[in-house]
Design an enzyme around this catalytic site. Structure first.
Site, PDB file in Angstrom:
ATOM      1  CD1 TRP A  79      -1.823   2.218   2.010  1.00  0.00           C
ATOM      2  CD2 TRP A  79      -3.125   1.158   0.550  1.00  0.00           C
ATOM      3  NE1 TRP A  79      -2.924   3.003   1.792  1.00  0.00           N
ATOM      4  CE2 TRP A  79      -3.750   2.372   0.893  1.00  0.00           C
ATOM      5  CE3 TRP A  79      -3.760   0.312  -0.370  1.00  0.00           C
ATOM      6  CZ2 TRP A  79      -4.963   2.771   0.351  1.00  0.00           C
ATOM      7  CZ3 TRP A  79      -4.967   0.709  -0.898  1.00  0.00           C
ATOM      8  CH2 TRP A  79      -5.557   1.929  -0.539  1.00  0.00           C
ATOM      9  CB  VAL A 103      -0.887  -8.425  -2.287  1.00  0.00           C
ATOM     10  CG1 VAL A 103      -2.231  -8.361  -1.589  1.00  0.00           C
ATOM     11  CG2 VAL A 103      -0.158  -7.095  -2.175  1.00  0.00           C
ATOM     12  CG  ASP A 107     -10.275 -16.219   4.876  1.00  0.00           C
ATOM     13  OD1 ASP A 107     -10.076 -16.962   3.893  1.00  0.00           O
ATOM     14  OD2 ASP A 107      -9.947 -16.518   6.039  1.00  0.00           O
ATOM     15  CB  THR A 108     -11.326  -9.680   3.786  1.00  0.00           C
ATOM     16  OG1 THR A 108      -9.975  -9.233   3.689  1.00  0.00           O
ATOM     17  CG2 THR A 108     -11.572 -10.321   5.142  1.00  0.00           C
ATOM     18  CG  HIS A 110      -6.779  -5.899   3.068  1.00  0.00           C
ATOM     19  ND1 HIS A 110      -6.853  -4.553   3.375  1.00  0.00           N
ATOM     20  CD2 HIS A 110      -5.474  -6.237   3.168  1.00  0.00           C
ATOM     21  CE1 HIS A 110      -5.638  -4.102   3.655  1.00  0.00           C
ATOM     22  NE2 HIS A 110      -4.786  -5.107   3.528  1.00  0.00           N
ATOM     23  CG  ASN A 135       2.952  -3.479 -10.336  1.00  0.00           C
ATOM     24  OD1 ASN A 135       3.382  -4.065  -9.354  1.00  0.00           O
ATOM     25  ND2 ASN A 135       1.672  -3.273 -10.523  1.00  0.00           N
ATOM     26  NE  ARG A 149       3.150 -16.149 -10.986  1.00  0.00           N
ATOM     27  CZ  ARG A 149       2.656 -17.383 -10.878  1.00  0.00           C
ATOM     28  NH1 ARG A 149       2.914 -18.117  -9.811  1.00  0.00           N
ATOM     29  NH2 ARG A 149       1.893 -17.885 -11.838  1.00  0.00           N
TER      30      ARG A 149
END
Length: 176
Positions: A79, A103, A107-108, A110, A135, A149
């Site tokens: 972030w 990342v 479960d959400t 986010h 990126n 990766r």
């Protein structure tokens, strides 16, 4: 077909100047003397991000870029990468920025917010500062996908991002 006079085009289709011939341009893996690169890396998921940083550093070294021409900046998570990239971009001291992070879906939602908005923020920095911002933030379903990766069976995305940074720096030196 005759070789006679050409039909007159409607005014909105007339060309008033010749169209310039486009030249084929592409970058290569040579950096300009004195070029500085920045690696921004998230501390979140350190086993992955440390491997990505190592891959990026190796790619730079393998292509003749001295270790002291590469700055590594650590941020708490993905972030925070766009803000750090924006500050570096505004300073004008680096020819390219590589953003590295990981990342993993949970479960959400986010995961989606962080990965998508990080990517959007990095692209904004690239466009606003006319600077290559690569990126290298992995957004994966499972931790094992990230490991693959970060030096595993799918290569090292940090290394790939560093190579793209060198090439884009070189290409931008050639563009008008």
């Amino acid at each position: 077909m005759s070789n006679g006079p050409r039909a007159k085009l409607p005014p909105h289709l007339e060309f008033h100047a010749p169209i310039p011939r486009m030249t084929h341009l592409e970058g290569d893996l040579r950096a300009a003397p004195g070029a500085r690169f920045a690696i921004l890396a998230s501390r979140w998921n350190p086993r992955i991000t440390d491997a990505l940083v190592a891959g990026a550093r190796k790619a730079f070294a393998d292509n003749g870029i001295a270790p002291d021409a590469v700055d590594v900046v650590r941020v708490p998570g993905a972030w925070e990468l766009p803000l750090a990239a924006a500050r570096i971009g505004a300073a004008g001291t680096h020819v390219a920025i590589i953003a590295l992070g990981c990342v993993v879906r949970g479960d959400t939602r986010h995961y989606e917010h962080v990965a998508d908005l990080c990517a959007q923020g990095l692209m904004r920095v690239a466009i606003d500062h006319k600077l290559p911002v690569l990126n290298g933030v992995l957004a994966t379903e499972r931790f094992e996908d990230a490991e693959a990766r970060a030096g595993g069976s799918h290569g090292n995305k940090g290394e790939e991002a560093a190579l793209a940074a060198i090439e884009m720096h070189n290409l931008l030196e050639k563009l008008p």
